[in-house]
Write an enzyme that holds these catalytic residues in place. Structure first.
Site, PDB file in Angstrom:
ATOM      1  N   ASP A  94     -46.505 -11.544  49.506  1.00  0.00           N
ATOM      2  CA  ASP A  94     -46.698 -12.987  49.483  1.00  0.00           C
ATOM      3  C   ASP A  94     -46.052 -13.548  48.217  1.00  0.00           C
ATOM      4  O   ASP A  94     -45.599 -12.805  47.352  1.00  0.00           O
ATOM      5  CB  ASP A  94     -48.174 -13.348  49.586  1.00  0.00           C
ATOM      6  CG  ASP A  94     -49.009 -12.781  48.456  1.00  0.00           C
ATOM      7  OD1 ASP A  94     -48.428 -12.349  47.444  1.00  0.00           O
ATOM      8  OD2 ASP A  94     -50.243 -12.775  48.574  1.00  0.00           O
ATOM      9  N   GLY A  96     -47.336 -15.371  45.781  1.00  0.00           N
ATOM     10  CA  GLY A  96     -48.175 -15.590  44.612  1.00  0.00           C
ATOM     11  C   GLY A  96     -48.769 -16.978  44.561  1.00  0.00           C
ATOM     12  O   GLY A  96     -49.658 -17.255  43.759  1.00  0.00           O
ATOM     13  N   GLY A  97     -48.292 -17.859  45.427  1.00  0.00           N
ATOM     14  CA  GLY A  97     -48.765 -19.234  45.396  1.00  0.00           C
ATOM     15  C   GLY A  97     -50.252 -19.365  45.647  1.00  0.00           C
ATOM     16  O   GLY A  97     -50.948 -20.119  44.950  1.00  0.00           O
ATOM     17  N   PHE A  98     -50.774 -18.633  46.619  1.00  0.00           N
ATOM     18  CA  PHE A  98     -52.196 -18.750  46.933  1.00  0.00           C
ATOM     19  C   PHE A  98     -53.051 -18.347  45.739  1.00  0.00           C
ATOM     20  O   PHE A  98     -54.057 -18.991  45.429  1.00  0.00           O
ATOM     21  CB  PHE A  98     -52.553 -17.884  48.147  1.00  0.00           C
ATOM     22  CG  PHE A  98     -54.010 -17.923  48.499  1.00  0.00           C
ATOM     23  CD1 PHE A  98     -54.539 -19.011  49.179  1.00  0.00           C
ATOM     24  CD2 PHE A  98     -54.867 -16.894  48.137  1.00  0.00           C
ATOM     25  CE1 PHE A  98     -55.894 -19.068  49.491  1.00  0.00           C
ATOM     26  CE2 PHE A  98     -56.219 -16.946  48.445  1.00  0.00           C
ATOM     27  CZ  PHE A  98     -56.732 -18.038  49.123  1.00  0.00           C
ATOM     28  N   GLN A 191     -47.091 -25.885  56.128  1.00  0.00           N
ATOM     29  CA  GLN A 191     -48.329 -26.466  55.628  1.00  0.00           C
ATOM     30  C   GLN A 191     -48.605 -27.777  56.345  1.00  0.00           C
ATOM     31  O   GLN A 191     -47.903 -28.140  57.289  1.00  0.00           O
ATOM     32  CB  GLN A 191     -48.238 -26.653  54.111  1.00  0.00           C
ATOM     33  CG  GLN A 191     -48.196 -25.354  53.311  1.00  0.00           C
ATOM     34  CD  GLN A 191     -49.534 -24.631  53.284  1.00  0.00           C
ATOM     35  OE1 GLN A 191     -50.544 -25.101  53.832  1.00  0.00           O
ATOM     36  NE2 GLN A 191     -49.559 -23.466  52.644  1.00  0.00           N
ATOM     37  N   GLY A 218     -52.353 -22.308  54.801  1.00  0.00           N
ATOM     38  CA  GLY A 218     -53.381 -23.320  54.646  1.00  0.00           C
ATOM     39  C   GLY A 218     -54.506 -23.242  55.645  1.00  0.00           C
ATOM     40  O   GLY A 218     -55.271 -24.205  55.804  1.00  0.00           O
ATOM     41  N   ASP A 268     -52.794 -10.901  58.347  1.00  0.00           N
ATOM     42  CA  ASP A 268     -53.242 -10.063  57.234  1.00  0.00           C
ATOM     43  C   ASP A 268     -54.540 -10.635  56.696  1.00  0.00           C
ATOM     44  O   ASP A 268     -54.818 -11.831  56.838  1.00  0.00           O
ATOM     45  CB  ASP A 268     -52.206 -10.038  56.110  1.00  0.00           C
ATOM     46  CG  ASP A 268     -52.375 -11.234  55.174  1.00  0.00           C
ATOM     47  OD1 ASP A 268     -52.987 -11.076  54.109  1.00  0.00           O
ATOM     48  OD2 ASP A 268     -51.930 -12.348  55.531  1.00  0.00           O
TER      49      ASP A 268
END
Length: 379
Positions: A94, A96-98, A191, A218, A268
């Site tokens: 991923d 890293g934003g989350f 999103q 989201g 996931d």
């Protein structure tokens, strides 16, 4: 040539769910597929051999955490994430934003990126779309994710509009910064919260950039299940049929089935490994909390219908003992079972698609699992 290619095999006549194969530089796997999460370059308590034995086709690792520990340059020096963790099958990372948005209370979003604090020691950090691409290029994952803004649920429409616009601009920057498109596929992330027009806008904007795959982000952030399903119903029709579709962060059995019915190929979630550490298990008859006292003298398997290593060799009483005593082996056994359960569930979903009966399978599974009952227990 793109690094990632989706091959459509069949569409279920009963539900419209699709069966396919995702081809990557480190192998191919059938979809719909659940991906175990190996946040720090390991799926907790599992070895690569365990994961292969239970049929995991691809695993996920986390850009943010690997950036902090041990650092992407060290992993690059090791020959990439595959060699570093001794995994020769596909890896998705991923962006890293989350984590930036979920782990840091002190953050500032600017057009250039996000300023925030290290969740472990409070150090000031900055992550941009270009930085997320540099880190993931160093990791060498088969599938990379674009850096997006992860808005909370619920969010006002005005905020969500600004967020979607920014995510689109960041996606364009990610494409430009991606240094290895021939060996690493980059997915865009749709999103828009629960707003149909914003989801449509986000999907159309990203599709125009021709990513090799698309994620729906989201969701699974606190919204009711019916909201998630509705969002998928009005989002996936705007995504290409010849590209893979990935629903991020979803791993409860009911959501995997419902997501597949709505056209999702990849899932996931940390759910199966996280609840395993507390002694909560997924079984063919529903949720089982093995720490409960009633299992102290229960010498049967966790699930008599399960063929996993745990159920073939160990009893509920023994596993309860290990969990109550905080023994790592107990967590290993419960983790193995939960991951095997979801991977096997997805194999059943794929078989039901082959036989054009996924709708019937859903009804049978929901009835057996208790999802159709009022106040049914979920995870």
């Amino acid at each position: 040539m793109t690094a990632i290619r989706y091959e459509h095999i069949k569409t279920c006549k009963q539900t419209g769910a699709r069966l396919g194969i995702l081809h990557t530089p480190h192998g191919s796997f059938e979809t719909p597929m659940f991906m175990p999460v190996g946040t720090l370059a390991t799926v907790k308590t599992m070895s690569p051999e365990d994961l292969k034995a239970m049929g995991a086709g691809v695993i996920l690792s986390n850009t943010y955490h690997l950036w902090l520990r041990p650092g992407h340059e060290i992993i690059r020096e090791a020959g990439g994430l595959h060699k570093f963790m001794n995994w020769d099958q596909p890896i998705l990372t991923d962006s890293g934003g989350f984590q930036v948005f979920s782990l840091s209370d002190l953050r500032r979003i600017e057009e250039e990126g996000v300023y925030f604090r290290n969740h472990m020691n409070g150090d000031k950090l900055f992550l941009s779309p270009e930085g997320a691409m540099e880190i993931q290029n160093a990791l060498g994952s088969d599938i990379m994710m674009a850096f997006d803004e992860c808005p909370p649920y619920p969010a006002e429409r005005e905020y969500m509009q600004r967020s979607v616009d920014r995510t689109t601009r960041w996606a364009e920057r990610c494409l430009k910064a991606h240094a290895r498109p021939d060996v690493q596929g980059l997915f865009g992330i749709v999103q828009g919260g629960e707003y149909e027009d914003l989801r449509r806008q986000s999907a159309n904007d990203l599709v125009s950039m021709d990513f090799p795959g698309y994620a729906v982000g989201g969701l699974s952030v606190g919204e009711p299940k019916d909201v998630m399903n509705r969002v998928l119903e009005f989002t996936t029709p705007h995504l290409p049929t010849d590209k893979p579709r990935y629903l991020m962060g979803v791993g409860s059995p009911d959501s995997l089935i419902d997501g597949a019915i709505r056209g999702i190929d990849m899932f996931d979630c940390v759910l199966p490994t996280r609840i395993a550490r507390n002694g909560t298990l997924m079984t063919s008859n529903g949720r089982l909390v093995v720490k409960n006292a009633k299992y102290a003298r229960d010498f049967g398997p966790i699930d008599e219908n399960c063929t996993c290593y745990t159920c073939q060799n160990y009893s509920r009483a023994y596993i309860r003992h290990l969990i109550k005593c905080d023994e790592t082996f107990g967590i290993r056994l419960t983790t193995y079972h939960n991951l095997h359960f979801l991977l096997n569930l997805m194999e059943q979903v794929r078989q039901a698609i082959r036989e054009d009966r996924l709708g019937d399978f859903r009804e049978e599974f929901f009835e057996r699992y208790g999802f159709n009952k009022p106040n049914a227990k979920n995870f």
